[in-house]
Design a protein around this motif. Sequence first.
Motif, PDB file in Angstrom:
ATOM      1  N   THR A   7       0.830  -1.153   0.046  1.00 10.42           N
ATOM      2  CA  THR A   7      -0.012  -0.067  -0.032  1.00 10.42           C
ATOM      3  C   THR A   7       0.768   1.300   0.006  1.00 10.42           C
ATOM      4  N   TYR A   8       0.369   2.340  -0.492  1.00 14.58           N
ATOM      5  CA  TYR A   8       1.127   3.465  -0.493  1.00 14.58           C
ATOM      6  C   TYR A   8       1.004   4.362   0.848  1.00 14.58           C
ATOM      7  N   ARG A   9       0.204   3.801   1.560  1.00 13.55           N
ATOM      8  CA  ARG A   9      -0.215   4.382   2.909  1.00 13.55           C
ATOM      9  C   ARG A   9       1.127   4.809   3.697  1.00 13.55           C
ATOM     10  N   HIS A  10       1.814   3.597   4.164  1.00  8.80           N
ATOM     11  CA  HIS A  10       2.920   3.878   4.833  1.00  8.80           C
ATOM     12  C   HIS A  10       4.343   4.608   4.396  1.00  8.80           C
ATOM     13  N   ILE A  12       3.899   6.710   1.747  1.00 15.46           N
ATOM     14  CA  ILE A  12       3.945   8.347   1.791  1.00 15.46           C
ATOM     15  C   ILE A  12       3.989   8.921   3.265  1.00 15.46           C
ATOM     16  N   PRO A  40       2.745   6.037  -7.407  1.00 11.62           N
ATOM     17  CA  PRO A  40       1.375   6.317  -7.245  1.00 11.62           C
ATOM     18  C   PRO A  40       0.972   7.504  -8.323  1.00 11.62           C
ATOM     19  N   SER A  44      -4.651   8.023  -6.354  1.00 12.82           N
ATOM     20  CA  SER A  44      -4.156   7.397  -5.003  1.00 12.82           C
ATOM     21  C   SER A  44      -3.758   8.118  -4.224  1.00 12.82           C
ATOM     22  N   LEU A  45      -2.618   9.191  -4.593  1.00 11.88           N
ATOM     23  CA  LEU A  45      -1.851   9.993  -3.660  1.00 11.88           C
ATOM     24  C   LEU A  45      -2.942  10.832  -2.910  1.00 11.88           C
ATOM     25  N   ALA A  48      -4.971   9.017  -0.148  1.00  3.00           N
ATOM     26  CA  ALA A  48      -3.933   8.437   0.984  1.00  3.00           C
ATOM     27  C   ALA A  48      -3.596   9.443   1.808  1.00  3.00           C
ATOM     28  N   ALA A  51      -6.533  10.183   3.817  1.00  2.00           N
ATOM     29  CA  ALA A  51      -6.828   9.272   5.275  1.00  2.00           C
ATOM     30  C   ALA A  51      -5.864   9.442   5.761  1.00  2.00           C
ATOM     31  N   LEU A  52      -4.452   9.644   5.973  1.00  2.00           N
ATOM     32  CA  LEU A  52      -3.552   9.880   6.883  1.00  2.00           C
ATOM     33  C   LEU A  52      -3.870  11.086   7.817  1.00  2.00           C
TER      34      LEU A  52
END
Lengths: 174, 174
Positions: A7-10, A12, A40, A44-45, A48, A51-52
């Motif tokens: 996932t790109y979450r962590h 980023i 990304p 999606s960037l 994300a 969400a963070l």
Amino acid sequence: MKPEGVTYRHFILGLLAQKPMSGYDINRYLKGLGWLIGMPSFGSLYPALHALRDDGLVTVDIVPSCDKPARKIYSISDRGRQELAAWSELPALSGTPLKAFVMRLILSGSFSRAQVLVHLEQRRARVAEHVALMEQMAAQQREAAEPGHGLALDYGLALAAAELDWLDRTLARL
Amino acid sequence: MKPEGVTYRHFILGLLAQKPMSGYDINRYLKGLGWLIGMPSFGSLYPALHALRDDGLVTVDIVPSCDKPARKIYSISDRGRQELAAWSELPALSGTPLKAFVMRLILSGSFSRAQVLVHLEQRRARVAEHVALMEQMAAQQREAAEPGHGLALDYGLALAAAELDWLDRTLARL
DNA sequence: GTGCGCATGTAAGAGGTTACATGATTAA
DNA sequence: TTAATCATGTAACCTCTTACATGCGCAC
């Protein structure tokens, strides 16, 4: 914590740990790193980043501008740092090991030296495993005459050799 | 035909062009090739096979077995071969260029020699482009002190050099 | 008697890309 | 005037992974 696919979450989050940036900045920062693993898209960037923010892992600074739309500079929060530290301990077990590895490599500035060494050694072990597997396959079907398969194995072995070499040199250098 | 992101559809079709196989066979065949790009799980493999069958691009031979569940051997049809030929002409412009390239490499046994050369040369050009980009970035931020970024660039350049080397050797060999 | 290899399949959910919408500035 | 850079964002769509269900034979 669950293993969690790529996932790109962590990733980023880790980039924001290096320095505060806007979504657009992140995109620019990642230019040139994407040729191996893909990077990304804005689609999606931005979500994300939202969400963070909603999870309290980053804070936002809105920098208004006269003509252009306001820039939103994201910075990691203390809770974000905790989450990132926890994440960095996880083994990279995802479906595309290369992607997970390159991400951690890019983020290595935020990790401890020991942590980085662990990642490099894990990767080394993984690659070595696959080299053994590929050599075994190559030996098995010497005359199986599947030309594409052979070509792909050759390619894989060449890249793997280069990677092992790089890993050894880099491990030695630290 | 649309550019179409990285899908397993045509990749699987191409594998069946090399020789008839069951879903399980394909999975085994791909063991060891997945370390770079990751390979499809059964959850995407079987549905993809069903879709190809429904579209008339492959035919199925059911081989019953006394104890085990019946094996289903898929073979490419004439229409499948046409579709595959059309697909092989498309430039590999997807988000993860490496994945697209490795897939075409594995399938190269089903393509004409000329087609394979085109793919290799396109890849060479792509990698060379990114090398230039990476070198430019590396030069720009010599003292920017983003350690992870530098490490990732170094890694990227090392792998790219190895790949260019392999591409040149392979192109010369054909 | 537990786990692995064989062999197929489905459903839910996560996650990403593509395409779109907006709008000013600057270079060819 | 056409395109690119800057800058953010949403929504539909597509695909893949994960987890589950089934069931036999063999090895430890």
